[in-house]
Design a protein around this motif. Structure first.
Motif, PDB file in Angstrom:
ATOM      1  N   VAL A  47       0.986  -1.234  -0.016  1.00 55.87           N
ATOM      2  CA  VAL A  47       0.145   0.011  -0.054  1.00 55.87           C
ATOM      3  C   VAL A  47       0.967   1.192   0.172  1.00 55.87           C
ATOM      4  CG1 VAL A  47      -0.217   0.011   2.485  1.00 55.87           C
ATOM      5  CG2 VAL A  47      -1.967   1.330   1.207  1.00 55.87           C
ATOM      6  N   ALA A  48       0.451   2.102  -1.060  1.00 58.23           N
ATOM      7  CA  ALA A  48       1.211   3.565  -1.012  1.00 58.23           C
ATOM      8  C   ALA A  48       0.409   4.449  -0.365  1.00 58.23           C
ATOM      9  CB  ALA A  48       1.665   3.677  -2.422  1.00 58.23           C
ATOM     10  N   ARG A  49       0.785   4.734   0.771  1.00 57.14           N
ATOM     11  CA  ARG A  49      -0.293   5.747   1.587  1.00 57.14           C
ATOM     12  C   ARG A  49       0.051   7.089   0.985  1.00 57.14           C
ATOM     13  NH1 ARG A  49       0.323   3.896   7.795  1.00 57.14           N
ATOM     14  NH2 ARG A  49       2.422   3.783   7.245  1.00 57.14           N
ATOM     15  N   GLY A  50      -1.173   7.908   0.622  1.00 52.01           N
ATOM     16  CA  GLY A  50      -1.222   9.096   0.376  1.00 52.01           C
ATOM     17  C   GLY A  50      -0.629   9.347  -1.081  1.00 52.01           C
ATOM     18  N   ALA A  51      -0.299   8.161  -1.977  1.00 45.79           N
ATOM     19  CA  ALA A  51       0.006   8.327  -3.186  1.00 45.79           C
ATOM     20  C   ALA A  51      -0.553   9.229  -4.028  1.00 45.79           C
ATOM     21  CB  ALA A  51       0.429   6.995  -3.707  1.00 45.79           C
ATOM     22  N   LYS A  52      -1.949   9.441  -4.010  1.00 40.32           N
ATOM     23  CA  LYS A  52      -2.503  10.449  -5.012  1.00 40.32           C
ATOM     24  C   LYS A  52      -2.754  11.925  -4.512  1.00 40.32           C
ATOM     25  CE  LYS A  52      -6.279   7.887  -4.808  1.00 40.32           C
ATOM     26  NZ  LYS A  52      -7.824   7.194  -5.020  1.00 40.32           N
ATOM     27  N   ARG A  53      -2.286  12.124  -3.443  1.00 36.02           N
ATOM     28  CA  ARG A  53      -1.912  13.568  -2.881  1.00 36.02           C
ATOM     29  C   ARG A  53      -1.069  14.389  -3.678  1.00 36.02           C
ATOM     30  NH1 ARG A  53      -1.595  11.705   3.460  1.00 36.02           N
ATOM     31  NH2 ARG A  53      -3.750  11.755   3.671  1.00 36.02           N
ATOM     32  N   PRO A  54      -1.218  15.684  -3.937  1.00 40.40           N
ATOM     33  CA  PRO A  54      -0.402  16.256  -4.884  1.00 40.40           C
ATOM     34  C   PRO A  54       1.224  16.199  -4.623  1.00 40.40           C
ATOM     35  CG  PRO A  54      -2.477  17.411  -4.618  1.00 40.40           C
ATOM     36  CD  PRO A  54      -2.390  16.391  -3.690  1.00 40.40           C
TER      37      PRO A  54
END
Length: 239
Positions: A47-54
């Motif tokens: 899991v890549a946590r926060g991967a969609k945050r700018p």
């Protein structure tokens, strides 16, 4: 996937590992689940946590066919992705070759067990991507070689023998005149076995035979569900 991927009481950090992204999914609002093919640990889900945050340090890196170095932790099936570094370079795969590259990824997704180290297959994967990125290379030959190497690494390779064998729809067996021929069978002559072991695809007949044999074997080992990339490519050719 029912468990929470980030819950783990024991934290085990793995050293940096060479990797490629095979596929990814959205997880919650800002994160991604990513399946990697790695050099040291085989297929790994993290899991890549926060991967969609700018501002995420993962942003723009988690794409297929780019050589990466990753670090991850955890003892559950789903790991926590800690860091990703682009190793430089990429494989500029375009057109039909791009479908072929996604087909290769789907083979690894469907056929490999998780966390089963296969460094030789990792090298095969890099080689097939290099060929698919080369517009002057014979992509059909590259795919057949990768399929043969995949079957060998999984323990389903052709025997080393001077006798004919056959595929009976479920496994490879020594050929005998007592065997009753059916449409499911593919007889593999001793000469053809030698050519496939030597990766001798100078003859179009050899290439065509290898494609037929690999399609039968892969369909069996991948299960009843058809390969998505193969289905999509066949549908697009009809348009």
């Amino acid at each position: 996937m029912a468990e929470n991927p980030v819950k783990t009481k024991e934290r085990r950090v793995n050293e940096d590992d060479a990797a490629f992204v095979l596929q990814s999914w959205n997880w919650k609002e800002t994160s991604l689940l990513v399946e990697f093919f790695t050099l040291k640990h085989g297929k790994v889900l993290a899991v890549a946590r926060g991967a969609k945050r700018p501002g995420s340090h993962f942003r723009g890196l988690l794409t297929p066919f780019s050589p990466l170095k990753i670090g991850f932790s955890g003892t559950n099936e789903v790991k926590n992705l800690l860091r990703v570094q682009w190793l430089g370079g990429f494989f500029p795969i375009e057109g039909d070759a791009l479908f072929s590259a996604f087909y290769v990824n789907e083979l690894l997704i469907r056929l490999l067990a998780r966390e089963d180290e296969m460094s030789d297959l990792f090298a095969s994967y890099v080689r097939v991507l290099e060929k698919l990125a080369d517009s002057d290379a014979n992509h059909e030959v590259a795919l057949r070689i990768f399929e043969l190497e995949l079957m060998e690494r999984l323990g389903y390779g052709l025997p080393v023998t001077g006798e004919p064998w056959y595929w009976d729809g479920a496994e490879l067996k020594p050929w005998s005149r007592d065997v009753v021929q059916t449409d499911r069978y593919i007889v593999i002559s001793a000469e053809m076995i030698e050519k496939l072991h030597n990766r001798d695809f100078r003859s179009k007949d050899t290439l065509s035979f290898a494609k037929q044999l690999m399609r039968r074997m892969i369909s069996h080992y991948a299960g009843e569900k058809p390969l998505n990339t193969r289905r999509i490519f066949e549908e697009l050719k009809k348009l």
